[in-house]
Design a protein around this motif. Structure first.
Motif, PDB file in Angstrom:
ATOM      1  N   VAL A   1      49.229  51.079  48.470  1.00  0.00           N
ATOM      2  CA  VAL A   1      50.607  51.245  48.055  1.00  0.00           C
ATOM      3  C   VAL A   1      50.248  51.061  46.196  1.00  0.00           C
ATOM      4  N   LEU A   2      50.747  52.390  45.934  1.00  0.00           N
ATOM      5  CA  LEU A   2      50.906  52.861  43.895  1.00  0.00           C
ATOM      6  C   LEU A   2      52.402  52.580  43.767  1.00  0.00           C
ATOM      7  N   THR A   3      52.781  51.155  42.867  1.00  0.00           N
ATOM      8  CA  THR A   3      53.647  50.771  41.973  1.00  0.00           C
ATOM      9  C   THR A   3      53.279  51.032  40.305  1.00  0.00           C
ATOM     10  N   GLY A   4      54.564  51.200  39.899  1.00  0.00           N
ATOM     11  CA  GLY A   4      55.004  51.754  38.780  1.00  0.00           C
ATOM     12  C   GLY A   4      55.971  52.026  38.444  1.00  0.00           C
ATOM     13  N   PRO A   5      56.481  52.106  36.945  1.00  0.00           N
ATOM     14  CA  PRO A   5      57.987  52.231  36.495  1.00  0.00           C
ATOM     15  C   PRO A   5      58.048  53.817  36.571  1.00  0.00           C
ATOM     16  N   GLN A   6      59.047  54.695  36.988  1.00  0.00           N
ATOM     17  CA  GLN A   6      59.389  56.057  37.216  1.00  0.00           C
ATOM     18  C   GLN A   6      58.145  56.665  36.168  1.00  0.00           C
TER      19      GLN A   6
ATOM     20  N   ARG B   1      45.789  47.737  50.001  1.00  0.00           N
ATOM     21  CA  ARG B   1      45.787  47.553  48.789  1.00  0.00           C
ATOM     22  C   ARG B   1      46.681  48.162  47.492  1.00  0.00           C
ATOM     23  N   TYR B   2      46.958  46.957  46.571  1.00  0.00           N
ATOM     24  CA  TYR B   2      48.102  48.105  45.850  1.00  0.00           C
ATOM     25  C   TYR B   2      47.305  48.107  44.103  1.00  0.00           C
ATOM     26  N   ILE B   3      48.182  49.567  44.028  1.00  0.00           N
ATOM     27  CA  ILE B   3      47.509  49.704  42.908  1.00  0.00           C
ATOM     28  C   ILE B   3      48.832  49.894  41.640  1.00  0.00           C
ATOM     29  N   LEU B   4      48.635  49.349  40.887  1.00  0.00           N
ATOM     30  CA  LEU B   4      49.637  49.175  39.778  1.00  0.00           C
ATOM     31  C   LEU B   4      48.997  50.447  38.676  1.00  0.00           C
ATOM     32  N   MET B   5      49.886  51.196  38.586  1.00  0.00           N
ATOM     33  CA  MET B   5      49.635  52.122  37.517  1.00  0.00           C
ATOM     34  C   MET B   5      50.778  52.172  35.701  1.00  0.00           C
TER      35      MET B   5
ATOM     36  N   ASN C   1      52.099  41.198  37.034  1.00  0.00           N
ATOM     37  CA  ASN C   1      50.911  41.207  37.182  1.00  0.00           C
ATOM     38  C   ASN C   1      50.085  39.348  36.546  1.00  0.00           C
ATOM     39  N   ARG C   2      50.806  39.847  34.987  1.00  0.00           N
ATOM     40  CA  ARG C   2      50.542  38.149  34.484  1.00  0.00           C
ATOM     41  C   ARG C   2      50.635  36.755  35.922  1.00  0.00           C
ATOM     42  N   GLU C   3      51.763  37.041  36.768  1.00  0.00           N
ATOM     43  CA  GLU C   3      52.413  36.107  37.085  1.00  0.00           C
ATOM     44  C   GLU C   3      52.035  35.542  38.660  1.00  0.00           C
TER      45      GLU C   3
ATOM     46  N   GLY D   1      45.648  38.607  40.866  1.00  0.00           N
ATOM     47  CA  GLY D   1      45.450  39.182  42.529  1.00  0.00           C
ATOM     48  C   GLY D   1      47.100  39.841  43.160  1.00  0.00           C
ATOM     49  N   PHE D   2      47.795  39.900  42.566  1.00  0.00           N
ATOM     50  CA  PHE D   2      48.110  40.834  44.250  1.00  0.00           C
ATOM     51  C   PHE D   2      48.304  42.491  43.368  1.00  0.00           C
ATOM     52  N   PHE D   3      48.071  42.758  42.735  1.00  0.00           N
ATOM     53  CA  PHE D   3      47.676  43.876  42.181  1.00  0.00           C
ATOM     54  C   PHE D   3      46.326  44.056  42.710  1.00  0.00           C
ATOM     55  N   ASP D   4      45.671  45.008  43.639  1.00  0.00           N
ATOM     56  CA  ASP D   4      44.453  44.966  43.274  1.00  0.00           C
ATOM     57  C   ASP D   4      43.795  45.931  42.260  1.00  0.00           C
ATOM     58  N   HIS D   5      44.109  46.283  42.272  1.00  0.00           N
ATOM     59  CA  HIS D   5      43.293  47.366  40.410  1.00  0.00           C
ATOM     60  C   HIS D   5      44.545  47.454  39.927  1.00  0.00           C
ATOM     61  N   VAL D   6      45.035  47.700  38.425  1.00  0.00           N
ATOM     62  CA  VAL D   6      45.086  48.735  38.027  1.00  0.00           C
ATOM     63  C   VAL D   6      44.621  49.878  36.735  1.00  0.00           C
ATOM     64  N   ILE D   7      45.303  50.739  37.657  1.00  0.00           N
ATOM     65  CA  ILE D   7      45.584  52.030  36.016  1.00  0.00           C
ATOM     66  C   ILE D   7      45.910  52.129  35.361  1.00  0.00           C
ATOM     67  N   PRO D   8      45.381  51.548  33.484  1.00  0.00           N
ATOM     68  CA  PRO D   8      46.404  52.071  32.516  1.00  0.00           C
ATOM     69  C   PRO D   8      46.762  53.544  32.856  1.00  0.00           C
TER      70      PRO D   8
END
Length: 131
Positions: A3-8, A75-79, A116-118, A121-128
């Motif tokens: 699950v890829l998530t992040g702003p547009q 697996r939740y990925i935050l971009m 991500n801070r609160e 572990g919710f996001f399995d990985h963060v991609i800057p």
């Protein structure tokens, strides 16, 4: 399931398509929901499911987060953009968004960072994203 998530406009769709092309034995593309309006040529239900912010919030309250604990084991990925000013400039140069839409998108960077801070572990990985 990823699950890829992040702003547009942070590269989620491009990454999803690349993963599906390069690892087609493992990934297939699912149509996502978005609160933004369609770009020229995009079709509802094919490119995205275009929904209002209110509808999206209602879906969240009805249990969208429950996917995290489903048998799919996603697996939740935050971009997330690393520089909000560069991100804002990138949105402006696309000439697709109003000032209000850009401000909302930039504010969502903070919202995702807060989640991500609160929720460690919710996001399995963060991609800057250096947008």
């Amino acid at each position: 399931m990823l699950v890829l998530t992040g702003p547009q406009a942070c590269g989620k769709r491009e990454l999803a398509h690349k993963l599906c092309r390069e690892f087609s034995d493992f990934f297939a593309y699912g149509v996502c929901h978005t609160t933004r309006g369609p770009y020229f040529g995009e079709e509802d239900g094919s490119d995205y499911h275009f929904v209002t912010e209110e509808d999206f919030q209602n879906m969240i309250h009805m249990g969208v987060f429950s996917l995290k604990n489903s048998h799919f084991e996603p697996r939740y990925i935050l971009m997330i953009p690393t520089d909000k000013e560069q991100y804002s400039m990138r949105l402006r140069t696309r000439a697709l968004y109003t000032r209000t839409q850009i401000d909302t998108a930039v504010a969502r960077v903070d919202t995702y960072a807060l989640i991500n801070r609160e929720r460690p572990g919710f996001f399995d990985h963060v991609i800057p994203c250096g947008t």
